[in-house]
Enzyme design. Structure first.
Site, PDB file in Angstrom:
ATOM      1  N   LYS A 122      36.074  53.263  50.494  1.00 47.64           N
ATOM      2  CA  LYS A 122      35.679  53.133  49.332  1.00 47.64           C
ATOM      3  C   LYS A 122      34.752  51.771  49.471  1.00 47.64           C
ATOM      4  CE  LYS A 122      37.901  50.939  45.060  1.00 47.64           C
ATOM      5  NZ  LYS A 122      38.944  50.249  44.444  1.00 47.64           N
ATOM      6  N   GLN A 123      35.063  50.930  50.457  1.00 47.25           N
ATOM      7  CA  GLN A 123      33.984  49.855  50.386  1.00 47.25           C
ATOM      8  C   GLN A 123      34.231  49.255  51.691  1.00 47.25           C
ATOM      9  OE1 GLN A 123      37.832  48.227  47.807  1.00 47.25           O
ATOM     10  NE2 GLN A 123      36.551  46.101  48.099  1.00 47.25           N
TER      11      GLN A 123
ATOM     12  N   TRP B  80      40.591  38.346  45.956  1.00 44.38           N
ATOM     13  CA  TRP B  80      39.903  37.783  47.156  1.00 44.38           C
ATOM     14  C   TRP B  80      38.361  37.640  46.917  1.00 44.38           C
ATOM     15  CZ3 TRP B  80      37.224  40.991  51.257  1.00 44.38           C
ATOM     16  CH2 TRP B  80      36.800  42.236  50.683  1.00 44.38           C
ATOM     17  N   ASP B  81      37.909  38.412  45.857  1.00 44.14           N
ATOM     18  CA  ASP B  81      36.375  38.473  45.677  1.00 44.14           C
ATOM     19  C   ASP B  81      35.892  36.984  45.663  1.00 44.14           C
ATOM     20  OD1 ASP B  81      37.820  40.568  44.429  1.00 44.14           O
ATOM     21  OD2 ASP B  81      36.037  40.783  43.216  1.00 44.14           O
TER      22      ASP B  81
ATOM     23  N   GLU C 285      40.179  49.907  50.001  1.00 42.22           N
ATOM     24  CA  GLU C 285      41.543  50.470  49.194  1.00 42.22           C
ATOM     25  C   GLU C 285      41.518  52.008  49.210  1.00 42.22           C
ATOM     26  OE1 GLU C 285      40.752  48.404  45.573  1.00 42.22           O
ATOM     27  OE2 GLU C 285      41.843  46.751  46.201  1.00 42.22           O
TER      28      GLU C 285
END
Lengths: 783, 783
Positions: A584-585, A353-354, A480
């Protein structure tokens, strides 16, 4: 220091893996790691062709329905960048003899990698070696290298061996699951053709059955004194040039390499294709190739450059980032843009998806054609995505979490297949591209089908609950460190946009919608689901939970997590991580950015303050988003610190895995922080707005965007910002800090920047502060 | 029909896999599948020694922290049950010649497998072959076979080849993940010893480094006319007996096989062990072995038999089930009891929670010594469980989800490591055993440590939330069609009992608790967590959600799920299953049974009615629990239907995988339905209560239990139930339908059964009704 170049002033063999990635050249079709011309020493030899991969089995200790049985791994194709030098029969090798000088320069405007070496052989012969390597943006099949050698003290016998090597031996992969599984000798020879002053090799991958050809040819100065021999084997071709030089006499070789591949074309077809490419490049000549390259980049920089006054190092890092983002996407042309571009084999060369969420927002506004091509690639794999949806029992299409060719390659479904948000991310990129370009043909011929098929997937994935809310259960959001949660706010809000976007577009193109059998009632259901989309809210804490129940979980024990235990996923079981409040993000915070229209300013501030101390940034897809929202809320210093972290992720190898490839989304993040963060740019539903504000120490920030065919220029100073259009575009309505303005050609419309109300302080998890913006940080080893 | 025997009246080669499992013999230490004496044809040859396994790598497409890298697989050890027959040089093979009669009988009281065959060879020689196979309960290393052959029409030359075969070739495993991965040739020869009239083979497994020996010796009638030759190779030993017989003259051979293994003992040690065992068995003789066997079983049946009047077939199935449960556990002696006993290699021979939750409740009350030994095995792996807890970041001990030796062998953590309830299941079995036996030494020396270390694990896994509730997030309950949910009601209630049990027991054994460094404050925390344990409740629906949020999920689309799509896990992705309301096996309903003390009668009825239509019974660990609760609520007919399903699961191969081994927990479930279901037996916190009620068509149900050293007898009729003790036990306080009663020796105390209020109807998912109790069901192929 020159902010248009990245210079390595002396060779550091301990950083070879990293510099191979930093100095990689690519046009999106061909990628060459910054390996030394002579091949050795190396960390990871790498020559890649976009979408040339091999299949490998994906094993499972316990199998499950729908698990992909084979994965796709990018392979190291025939290496055409090798030029070995022998000086009086002694091979040039930086590990032997004496290295007096070794400088490498990546030039962002010339689009070349330069190397300049002064070396004495073990026998004492001192030579000057200069090489310039180029992967052409204009002639996408072409690599060119100019190699010059000059004896400095005494006459010397010089031998250059220019090679093509297939199936190079690769280092064994490490234990880090993020590093690619390396495939041994994936190529089978189909044809060997020593050809005048060149060699052509055709190979085929064993299991994926892709045919590729590489051909090299050469041009050199001073024909009379040069003895040339050509040698060719199935996996190795070489052209050897031997000459004798006087001190100060330069010998110059230009090597031209052409690459081609196909899954369908015949051997003669692929062969002819590369021969034609090399012939054309020979006709253009070295100088011509260099001139074209510069022109291509001049055009790019004219629109894309971001200038910031007050931090020269950051200026350099910004251009470095934009250059690599361009390299990754420029000529991918309906192939995937991998998470690491073509700079290394990390993540097996997969795209995630980046691309849509981080790279395409940059490319949409700086190189819209590249954005369109990337989305056309997504459209081209719709049939595979429909098959996957069918396999999973969904309607419509389900895009793969990670892939090269289009088939799902994720071997861990809770952080793969379950990350359904990728479908909304792709749709969001489609909507953004169409808003930004008004490319109605694309909307009709490609965009609509993506939007419709993903909308159908959301309808079958989610459901209306007893209270009439549309819920999407059991999915994994961007973060994640949680998995399989209900009503992930990011996912639900992005799906909402996806559903509305699909309903809007079918009205515009009823014929095309009819071909897809979209009934009015179906579009009505999409709107009803979007309008009823459930967005959980924790009344007790006054914040949005990342997903239902998230805020009830135990906080991660940050105090007892030593620095060496990061990234957490390598040191703690998923179960522990998933059941805890640790991020995580950016996930909810990414929703604050991309769906900022769905939150009030107060909600944003409260949510950001809640999530900031939970976010450990074990992913490189986090700091840039945190910076964007920090800037919006007014934490300018924090945003600046995060920007430094983003900018230095690869340059300072902060995640210690730059060696397997650059973090392309993070590099795109540099632009996002500058433009969406400090520029405050938002583009919700086709309305372009700005809310610029400079952080401490900066005096000026200038950037450009292409918007509906116009070239917009934004010029931000401490207290005011100016907006204008270039070359006669129609006036453009914008917003500046909420206020309507109109940008025109000629004189900029200039508006004051409202005063900032200092927000309440926020903090990060213990031991996880951002890199400070202090330029004295770390070891600025490059010039 | 004789309910003490299972008879196969004629050989059905299509059912060979199933009958090999049904006719398996075992004493818990040795297990022999019911393969034909002559070895072929076979479906799966199987000879097992409890805990003799080989290691195999567990591969992952994407690795993760804490994933086990190697698994343990039960191996097919040296086959000692082979006896081949040649009649006038023609091998006896049921596929050739003519089979006039072939009957096999498993005798539950004699504990033997009998076979009687009349066969004509292709050349027309007609013989009668009788064999009787026994795995001794008394001499646990011993297998004995009596083999008799009689020519019927003409004189015949008879040759018997009695063999020991190691590393038999096995059929390739199928694609069903539930079937064991088959390991090829896992044994390495260490010693070959032809020895008089026998052969001894010593082998060692390659990776797990376990040493095993098998020795055979023989006794036969009529020495004079028999020529004997002995032959031995590393993987094969044979003793050949050749004789000539007149019509009607019988030749009888007794084969004795001894097995032994060790991970530590030397080759001479293991060798001597099996030689001694065979010598002792030879001394006992065939008749002696048979007599011992019968005595052992007479004792077992005296306590364990359940008699039910009104359904002879069910009576037979009940005894079949109890016989196999005994076989699985009788002499396991501090080794694991696998999910399939030693009847096949399904699930790799692993043990799960099945043992403690389903088998041990039966063994505790019928063969308490076997229950104790199974729990001592758990105690023996505490060090490994502590290591695993440490690896996972927990305090105390975390028992493996599936294992043979004690190391975690689960390759899919969401339905493996995340199923923490196994720790509470083990603790529950400890508490039950101690309540039932008052075995204080066991409590002090083994039980306490298990309770303390699991209590510590729960404390570190769960946490107190802002409202002061103790939550356990991100775990998987018994129902494997949900995973990683918060506050699974079953798990939380079982953990509550675990915590209280630990706090209670440390008071009783302060010295032992001191050795484990249990402070008063620690036990206080256990009580506080138990008292604050969060049990979610859905006010809107008036039911307990299986876990937080469960009742908000979409109901599975049962209407559009055709019969061939069951079991769902083989046809739908986990993600779809997990996000839906669909239940593989009783979870909340299991809590209604095992923690029935935590629910009101009305809650039970409402919860059961809610979960019944969601439960598809894709696991064999479901119907028995549903039957128990159906009976409690008053759905007697439904309970009876489920009982038929439980009873016929293996006998009619309902899951179509009986061939890889019997479903041991389900077999234990037959007893549970009879005693806990129709007998209404509950044993919460050491109080024994009954609430018996017979279903339609039954006239009487009688069962026994061993309780605190007394032999209790319960006799249920349509309208009343009687309770008495055998042989002079102290009077025993019980409850009958809530009323206090006292059972004594001599005359039974008899109480009327209260009238049943007809409960509201419940239903199952479309297409998933239970097997009806109608005896005309299916194909009653056995006699």
């Amino acid at each position: 220091m020159d902010s248009w170049r990245l210079v390595e002033p002396e060779l550091d063999l301990d950083r070879l893996a990293q510099t191979e990635s930093l100095f990689a050249l690519s046009n999106g079709h061909i990628g060459l790691r910054g390996n030394l011309d002579e091949g050795e020493p190396h960390s990871l030899p790498g020559s890649y062709l976009n979408s040339v991969y091999e299949l490998r089995p994906l094993p499972y200790a316990e199998a499950g329905y729908g698990y992909p049985e084979s994965g796709q791994s990018v392979i190291n194709v025939t290496n055409g960048k090798l030029i070995r030098l022998l000086v009086d029969d002694e091979p040039f090798d930086v590990r032997y003899g004496e290295l007096h000088r070794h400088e490498r320069t990546l030039d962002f405007r010339d689009g070349v990698l330069r190397r300049e070496v002064e070396w004495s052989s073990p026998a004492g012969q001192r030579v000057l070696v200069k090489s310039t390597r180029l992967v052409s943006f204009v002639q996408r099949s072409i690599v060119a290298i100019q190699y010059e050698v000059t004896p400095l003290d005494q006459p010397a016998r010089i031998v250059l061996q220019s090679e093509l090597i297939a199936n190079e031996q690769l280092p064994p992969p490490g234990n880090d699951p993020r590093v690619s599984a390396v495939l041994e000798a994936p190529l089978e020879s189909e044809e060997v053709d020593p050809n005048g002053t060149g060699v052509l090799l055709v190979h085929r991958t064993k299991r994926s059955e892709l045919r590729m050809a590489a051909m090299m040819d050469h041009i050199w100065d001073g024909d009379d004194d040069v003895l040339v021999t050509v040698d060719a084997h199935p996996d190795a071709g070489s052209v050897t040039l031997s000459t004798a030089l006087e001190p100060g006499q330069r010998f110059r070789l230009v090597k031209l390499v052409g690459y081609g591949w196909s899954s369908q074309r015949s051997r003669p077809g692929v062969r002819s294709q590369v021969m034609a490419a090399v012939t054309a490049a020979k006709h253009t000549g070295w100088q011509g190739l260099c001139t074209e390259q510069r022109q291509y980049l001049d055009e790019f920089w004219a629109n894309a450059d971001v200038r910031l006054d007050g931090d020269e190092r950051l200026q350099q890092a910004t251009r470095f980032a934009l250059f690599h983002v361009l390299q990754a996407g420029a000529r991918a042309e309906q192939r995937a843009i991998p998470a690491k571009g073509l700079t290394g084999s990390g993540y097996d060369g997969h795209t995630f998806w980046d691309t849509e969420t981080f790279l395409l927002p940059v490319l949409t506004y700086t190189s819209p054609r590249a954005a369109r091509d990337a989305l056309r690639w997504r459209h081209s794999i719709l049939d595979l995505a429909r098959e996957r949806a069918h396999q999973l029992g969904h309607s419509g299409a389900t895009f793969p979490w990670r892939t090269i060719r289009g088939q799902e390659c994720s071997g861990y479904w809770p952080a793969g297949t379950a990350a359904y948000h990728i479908n909304a991310d792709i749709s969001d990129a489609v909507l953004r591209y169409v808003h930004a370009t008004e490319d109605v043909e694309f909307q009709r011929d490609y965009g609509l089908e993506i939007l419709v098929e993903t909308a159908r997937m959301w309808m079958s994935l989610g459901h209306f609950d007893a209270a009439g809310r549309f819920r999407i259960d059991g999915v994994t959001g961007p973060d994640e460190y949680s998995a399989l949660a209900d009503n992930n706010v990011y996912t639900n809000l992005m799906a909402q946009r996806n559903l509305r976007g699909a309903a809007d577009v079918v009205v515009l193109h009823p014929e095309k919608a009819g071909e897809l059998a979209v009934a009015d009632s179906e579009a009505g259901q999409w709107r009803r689901a979007a309008d009823s989309m459930y967005v959980p809210y924790d009344e007790r804490l006054g914040v949005h939970p990342q997903a239902t129940g998230f805020t009830d979980h135990e906080r991660w024990d940050f105090a007892n997590t030593p620095a060496e235990k990061y990234p957490l996923l390598l040191h703690y079981p998923y179960g522990d991580i998933y059941r805890s409040q640790v991020i995580k993000q950016a996930d909810l915070v990414l929703a604050l950015h991309l769906r900022g229209d769905a939150f009030t300013a107060e909600q944003k501030a409260r949510d950001f303050a809640y999530y900031e101390p939970l976010t450990v940034r074990d992913s490189s897809l986090s700091a840039c988003t945190q910076a964007v929202i920090a800037a919006e809320i007014g934490h300018l210093r924090l945003a600046q610190d995060y920007l430094h972290e983003v900018a230095l992720t690869d340059l300072d190898d902060l995640h210690q895995n730059t060696g397997s490839g650059l973090h392309m989304a993070n590099l795109a993040g540099v632009w996002l922080v500058l433009v969406a963060g400090f520029g405050g740019m938002r583009d919700h539903d086709g309305e372009l707005t700005f809310a610029p504000r400079l952080p401490p120490g900066w005096t000026r920030l200038r950037f450009g965007m292409i918007w509906k065919g116009r070239q917009l220029r934004v010029d931000v100073r401490k207290d005011e910002a100016g907006y204008k259009l270039l070359d006669g575009g129609e006036p453009l309505d914008l917003r500046h800090h909420g206020q309507k303005i109109t940008a025109r050609t000629g004189k900029a419309v200039t508006k004051p920047i409202p005063q900032l109300l200092t927000p309440a302080p926020v903090h990060q998890p213990p031991g996880r502060p951002p890199l400070t913006g202090d330029t004295s940080h770390g070891r600025p080893w490059f010039g």
